[in-house]
Enzyme design. Structure first.
Site, short mmCIF file in Angstrom:
data_model
loop_
_atom_site.label_atom_id
_atom_site.label_comp_id
_atom_site.label_asym_id
_atom_site.label_seq_id
_atom_site.Cartn_x
_atom_site.Cartn_y
_atom_site.Cartn_z
N HIS A 120 9.35 106.87 50.22
CA HIS A 120 8.61 107.71 51.15
C HIS A 120 8.52 107.13 52.56
O HIS A 120 7.94 107.75 53.45
CB HIS A 120 7.20 108.00 50.61
CG HIS A 120 7.15 109.20 49.71
ND1 HIS A 120 7.76 109.22 48.49
CD2 HIS A 120 6.59 110.42 49.88
CE1 HIS A 120 7.56 110.40 47.93
NE2 HIS A 120 6.87 111.15 48.74
N TYR A 145 17.35 111.97 45.25
CA TYR A 145 16.27 111.06 44.86
C TYR A 145 15.02 111.78 44.35
O TYR A 145 13.97 111.17 44.25
CB TYR A 145 15.88 110.16 46.04
CG TYR A 145 15.89 108.69 45.69
CD1 TYR A 145 14.99 108.16 44.78
CD2 TYR A 145 16.80 107.82 46.27
CE1 TYR A 145 14.99 106.81 44.47
CE2 TYR A 145 16.82 106.47 45.97
CZ TYR A 145 15.90 105.97 45.07
OH TYR A 145 15.91 104.63 44.75
#
EC number: 1.14.99.1
Length: 603
Positions: free
Chosen positions: A210, A388
Site C-alpha cells: 500500500h 497483487y
C-alpha cells in the site's frame, strides 16, 4: 420546339420520377465491411511493436528483439541457440523446489551468488526501463516517461476499434463481472495455502504494497497518488511533505507517538491531524494517525504500522548516540534510509522466499548487480497493481488465542491492538493459516467485491488478454481452458462465457490458473509477478553504487542494521517479549514451546 411545350413537359417528368421504385438497399452483410485494425490481431510476436499504416496495413518493429520477419517470428542464430538451451518455467520451478540436500550445498558456496545474479538480471530485464506506455498513450511518448502521476503499463491497451473487447477473439460482450466472481472466485470452503503461509504474511503483503499501490480515485484507475513508485515507505511517513510534517515529532529525528499501558503506539488524530479513513462515530482520540490513510481498516495493518514506528524511533536513538552533533533532519532522513534497507532485506530474503517455495536461499546483496547494466529507477505498472489483489489470503474469520473474530468484529477494531498488545497479535497471526491464492474459488464473501471491482477496472484499462501477457513474459500461451484450470467443470463454464481461451482476461486468468503442486499459486503469477517485484526492489536508489555504502546509513552500525535485518528482529527488538514470529505457520511436529518467550541476546 417552343418554350411553352417544354414547360408543359416538366410536370410529366416529375410525375414519372415519383412513380419510379426506389433504388434497392443492400443488406448490412452485403455492404463493404469497415477494415479491421490489424493490430487487433496482435500479429507482432516476441515483444515486437505493431504500428498501423493506413486503414488495413501494419508493420512490426522488431528492433533488438532477436527476431526478424513480418511478425518478428524468425529467430536470429544467438536467439535460436538461447531458446534451444533455455529450460521451461515449469521445469525450473520443479528444479528449485526439489532436492533440498543439493540446494543446501549450493547455498553454502559461491554458486549461490552466481545464481542470484542470474535470477535478478533475467527477471529485471523483462521490465521495460524507462517506462513505455500508460492509459492515455499506447505509443512511446514523453508524457509516458515524465508524468509520474500515471501508472505505466507493459503492453499497450486493446485498440478501441477492435471487433471484440479483447481484440478479435471471443464474444462481443464480456461476461458479467459479478457472475464471474460468484461462479469462479467465491469461496465454497477455505483452502489453506499448502506452503504454510500465515496471516502475518498476508498483513505484511497488504501493509508493504500500500505504499506504492495508491490508485487515484479522483483521476481514475490509470493514475496513482504514490509518486515515489517504489519502496519509499510512504505508508509510514506519508506520501507528501505536509502529511510527513504532521507525523513528525521534530525532535531527535523521531515520529510522534503516544504511550498506552507503557507501550509505544501511533499518535491519535488529535495529536497528528492527518486524514484517516475511519467510520463515522469513531472519536478522533481513538483514531491512530499513520502514513497510509486506510490502515485503520485492519488491526493487522496497524500492527505493522506500530512496529515500524517503534523501529524508526529506536534507530533514531542509536543514531543519536553515534552522532550527537546531528540535527533532527539528518537523524530522520538517515533513519528512513535504514528502514528502507531493512524493508527490502526482509522482503527479498523472507517474504519472497516464502512465496517462491524455492530451496535456493534468496539473497539481498546490491553488489551482485554492480557489474551489470541496471537502471536504479522504477515505475509501478498497472498490471502489477492488478496482479497483487491477493484477497484469497484472507481467512473466514480471525483467531486471537481462543477468541474468534468475524469480519464485522475485526474491521476497524480500534481497541484490539492495545487490548492484546503487539506480542499476542504477532503470535496469533503467525499461527493462523492464510488461504491459497491460485486455483479459484477461495475468496471470502466479505472481500469478493474487491475482486469484482478489479475485473471491472481491468476492462476500463483495456488490458490485453491473459495469453498475450504469458507470451510477453516468456511463457507458452494456453491452448484451452482445461489446460489453464487443470480440470473440466470450470473449464467448460469459462468456455461458455468467454468463447475462446485467447479472450480470457488478465486477472481471472491469474486467479483461475492451476497451481504448481503444493504451491500457493500457478506459473503465471510467479513469472509475471517476480520481474515487477525484483526490479522494484533492486531498482531502489539505496541499492545503487552511489548509495550502497556505510556513510549513507550513518556508518557501519547503520549499514549492518540493514544487512542483518529480519522479521524476527523487527518484532523482538521492539517488544518486551519475543513471540513466535514468521511468515509461515509453525511445524506441528516442532512447535512445542511457549507462545511468547524472552528476546534473544543475539538479536
Amino acid at each position: 420546339m417552343s418554350r411553352g411545350s417544354r414547360l408543359h413537359r416538366w410536370p410529366l417528368l416529375l410525375l414519372l420520377l415519383l412513380l419510379l421504385p426506389p433504388p434497392p438497399v443492400l443488406p448490412a452483410e452485403a455492404r463493404t465491411p469497415a477494415p479491421v485494425n490489424p493490430c487487433c490481431y496482435y500479429p507482432c510476436q516476441h515483444q515486437g511493436i505493431c504500428v498501423r499504416f493506413g486503414l488495413d496495413r501494419y508493420q512490426c518493429d522488431c528492433t533488438r528483439t532477436g527476431y526478424s520477419g513480418p511478425n518478428c517470428t524468425i529467430p536470429e542464430l544467438w536467439t535460436w541457440l538461447r531458446n534451444s538451451l533455455r529450460p521451461s518455467p515449469s521445469f525450473l520451478h520443479f528444479l528449485l523446489t526439489h532436492g533440498r540436500w543439493f540446494w543446501e550445498f549450493i547455498n553454502a558456496t559461491f554458486i549461490r551468488d552466481m545464481l542470484m545474479r542470474l535470477v535478478l538480471t533475467a527477471r529485471s530485464n523483462l521490465i521495460p526501463s524507462p517506462p513505455t506506455y500508460n492509459i492515455a498513450h499506447d505509443y512511446i511518448s514523453w508524457e509516458s516517461f515524465s508524468n509520474v502521476s500515471y501508472y505505466t503499463r507493459v503492453l499497450p491497451s486493446v485498440p478501441q476499434d477492435c471487433p471484440t473487447p479483447m481484440g478479435t477473439k471471443g464474444k462481443k460482450q464480456l461476461p458479467d463481472a459479478q457472475l464471474l466472481g460468484r461462479r469462479f472466485l467465491l469461496r465454497r470452503k477455505f483452502i489453506p495455502d499448502p506452503q504454510g503461509t500465515n496471516l502475518m504474511f498476508a498483513f505484511f503483503a497488504q501493509h508493504f504494497t500500500h505504499q506504492f499501490f495508491k490508485t487515484s480515485g479522483k483521476m481514475g484507475p490509470g493514475f496513482t497518488k504514490a509518486l515515489g513508485h517504489g519502496v519509499d515507505l510512504g505508508h509510514i511517513y506519508g506520501d507528501n511533505l505536509d502529511r510527513q510534517y504532521q507525523l513528525r515529532l521534530f525532535k531527535d529525528g523521531k515520529l510522534k507517538y503516544q504511550v498506552l499501558d507503557g507501550e509505544m503506539y501511533p499518535p491519535s488524530v488529535e495529536e497528528a491531524p492527518v486524514l484517516m479513513h475511519y467510520p463515522r462515530g469513531i472519536l478522533p482520540q481513538s483514531q491512530m494517525a499513520v502514513g497510509q490513510e486506510v490502515f485503520g481498516l485492519l488491526p493487522g495493518l496497524m500492527l505493522y504500522a506500530t512496529l515500524w514506528l517503534r523501529e524508526h524511533n529506536r534507530v533514531c536513538d542509536l543514531l543519536k548516540a553515534e552522532h550527537p552533533t546531528w540535527g533532527d533532519e539528518q537523524l530522520f532522513q538517515t533513519a528512513r534510509l535504514i528502514l528502507i534497507g531493512e524493508t527490502i532485506k526482509i522482503v527479498i530474503e523472507e517474504y519472497v522466499q516464502q512465496l517462491s517455495g524455492y530451496f535456493l536461499q534468496l539473497k539481498f546483496d546490491p553488489e551482485l548487480l554492480f557489474s551489470a547494466q541496471f537502471q536504479y529507477r522504477n515505475r509501478i505498472a498497472m498490471e502489477f497493481n492488478q496482479l497483487y489483489h491477493w484477497h484469497p489470503l484472507m481467512p473466514d474469520s480471525f483467531w486471537v488465542g481462543s477468541q474468534e473474530y468475524s469480519y464485522e468484529q475485526f474491521l476497524f477494531n480500534t481497541s484490539m491492538l492495545t487490548h492484546y498488545g503487539i506480542e499476542a497479535l504477532v503470535d496469533a497471526f503467525s499461527r493462523q493459516s492464510a488461504g491459497r491464492i491460485g486455483g479459484g474459488r477461495n475468496i471470502d464473501h466479505h472481500v469478493l467485491h474487491v475482486a469484482v471491482e478489479t475485473i471491472k477496472e481491468s476492462r476500463e484499462l483495456r488490458l490485453q488478454p491473459f495469453n498475450e501477457y504469458r507470451k510477453r513474459f516468456g511463457m507458452r500461451p494456453y491452448m484451452s481452458f482445461q489446460e489453464l484450470t487443470g480440470e473440466k467443470e470450470m473449464a467448460a463454464e469459462l468456455e461458455e462465457l468467454y468463447g475462446d481461451i485467447d479472450a480470457l482476461e488478465f486477472y481471472p486468468g491469474l486467479l483461475l490458473e492451476k497451481c504448481h503442486p503444493n504451491s500457493i499459486f500457478g506459473e503465471s503469477m510467479i513469472e509475471i509477478g517476480a520481474p515487477f517485484s525484483l526490479k522494484g526492489l533492486l531498482g531502489n536508489p539505496i541499492c545503487s553504487p552511489e548509495y550502497w555504502k556505510p556513510s549513507t546509513f550513518g556508518g557501519e552500525m547503520g549499514f549492518n542494521m540493514v544487512k542483518t535485518a529480519t522479521l524476527k528482529k523487527l518484532v523482538c527488538l521492539n517488544t518486551k517479549t519475543c513471540p513466535y514470529v514468521s511468515f509461515r505457520v509453525p511445524d506441528p511436529h516442532q512447535d512445542g514451546g511457549p507462545g511468547v518467550e524472552r528476546p534473544s541476546t543475539e538479536l
